[in-house]
Design an enzyme around this catalytic site. Structure first.
Site, PDB file in Angstrom:
ATOM      1  N   ASP A   1       0.813  -1.214   0.000  1.00 37.55           N
ATOM      2  CA  ASP A   1       0.000   0.000   0.000  1.00 37.55           C
ATOM      3  C   ASP A   1       0.850   1.269   0.000  1.00 37.55           C
ATOM      4  OD1 ASP A   1      -2.084  -1.784   0.288  1.00 37.55           O
ATOM      5  OD2 ASP A   1      -3.051  -0.675   1.908  1.00 37.55           O
TER       6      ASP A   1
ATOM      7  N   HIS B   1       3.587  -2.307   3.126  1.00 38.71           N
ATOM      8  CA  HIS B   1       3.622  -0.957   2.553  1.00 38.71           C
ATOM      9  C   HIS B   1       4.950  -0.700   1.847  1.00 38.71           C
ATOM     10  CE1 HIS B   1       0.427  -0.669   5.551  1.00 38.71           C
ATOM     11  NE2 HIS B   1      -0.007   0.413   4.922  1.00 38.71           N
TER      12      HIS B   1
END
Length: 289
Positions: free
Chosen positions: A111, A259
């Site tokens: 992400d 992430h």
């Protein structure tokens, strides 16, 4: 003698009647092993931390609930298709969002990118191991670094819309506001990678609403949650904590939240090396969803 003959005749008639109504053995009722998607009311609610993503929804409880309700997992039931059990958990995320792969493969999702510093490193690590992943992209960053979006798409990874600028409250807006935000993000992604497909939407922070899910679906995107969140977006989370959390919570069918853009990529990348090694030891296979 006459009464005796009548008794025999009555017995024969009764046996014939039983033979007529008795169910045939060895053929289970049709549809008893069909997996069903959980309803939104059965899904856990996300826990917001106010900074990054929502708290993870561990697969353990949802898998146990699915096994308890699925006839395929009852004692004595046939165990010929474990995929049926996993498929029952596929949409066990908040409000019925997807939080399992649907089979025994695991999915790595990244992400908050693309990041000019960290996305190339993640792509190199994936390429070295032949792993396909899913990248949930922020529209403003996709617009700023289109070459990275093009690299992600060119290498066969799956694209996911993560809103224009990580707006936590996006789902509380009107349908028009949500659509405008997601369309702007898709436009930036597809401008960088013409002809690509944006298959998924992941709400910032996992703050799902029915309206956001419905708008995304109308735009052709499935809402994607996760089953494992090691909190790698938080600078306070160490490499060892990220690694150990993923080790402890991951199982076949897991969707792992990581992430490549946030604030703690050094620790995430260090943990990712160990994650690849452990998943290899467990003989997990991967899916880009």
């Amino acid at each position: 003698m006459g009464r005796h003959k009548l008794g025999i005749a009555a017995a024969i008639v009764a046996l014939l009647a039983l033979a007529w109504v008795w169910p045939k053995g060895g053929e289970p009722p049709q549809g008893t092993l069909t997996a069903t998607e959980p309803t939104a009311s059965a899904a856990p609610s996300p826990e917001s931390d106010g900074e990054g993503e929502a708290g993870d929804t561990s697969p353990d409880a949802s898998e146990s609930a699915a096994e308890a309700s699925d006839p395929a997992t009852a004692p004595g039931a046939a165990s010929e298709s474990p995929a049926i059990e996993l498929a029952a958990n596929t949409y066990d995320g908040p409000l019925g969002t997807r939080n399992h792969t649907g089979d025994d493969r695991v999915a790595l999702t990244f992400d908050d990118g693309p990041s000019p510093e960290w996305t190339p490193i993640v792509l190199d690590m994936l390429r070295e191991r032949g792993v396909k992943a899913t990248f949930c992209l922020i529209g403003a960053y996709a617009e700023a670094y289109p070459e990275l979006v093009a690299d992600i798409a060119r290498e066969g990874h799956t694209l996911c819309n993560h809103s224009w600028f990580h707006e936590f409250n996006l789902g509380k807006g009107s349908a028009e506001e949500i659509r405008s935000n997601l369309q702007r993000t898709n436009d930036a992604i597809l401008k960088a990678a013409p002809g690509a497909e944006v298959r998924y939407f992941r709400h910032p922070g996992g703050q799902w609403t029915d309206r956001a899910i419905a708008v995304a679906a109308d735009m052709g995107m499935e809402s994607l949650h996760w089953s494992v969140d090691p909190g790698d977006w938080d600078n306070r989370t160490t490499e060892a904590q990220i690694r150990d959390h993923v080790f402890d919570r991951s199982a076949p069918g897991a969707i792992v939240l990581l992430h490549d853009g946030a604030s703690n990529q050094k620790d995430m990348c260090g943990a990712l090396k160990s994650i690849f090694e452990e998943f290899s030891r467990r003989e997990y296979t991967y899916t880009g969803l």
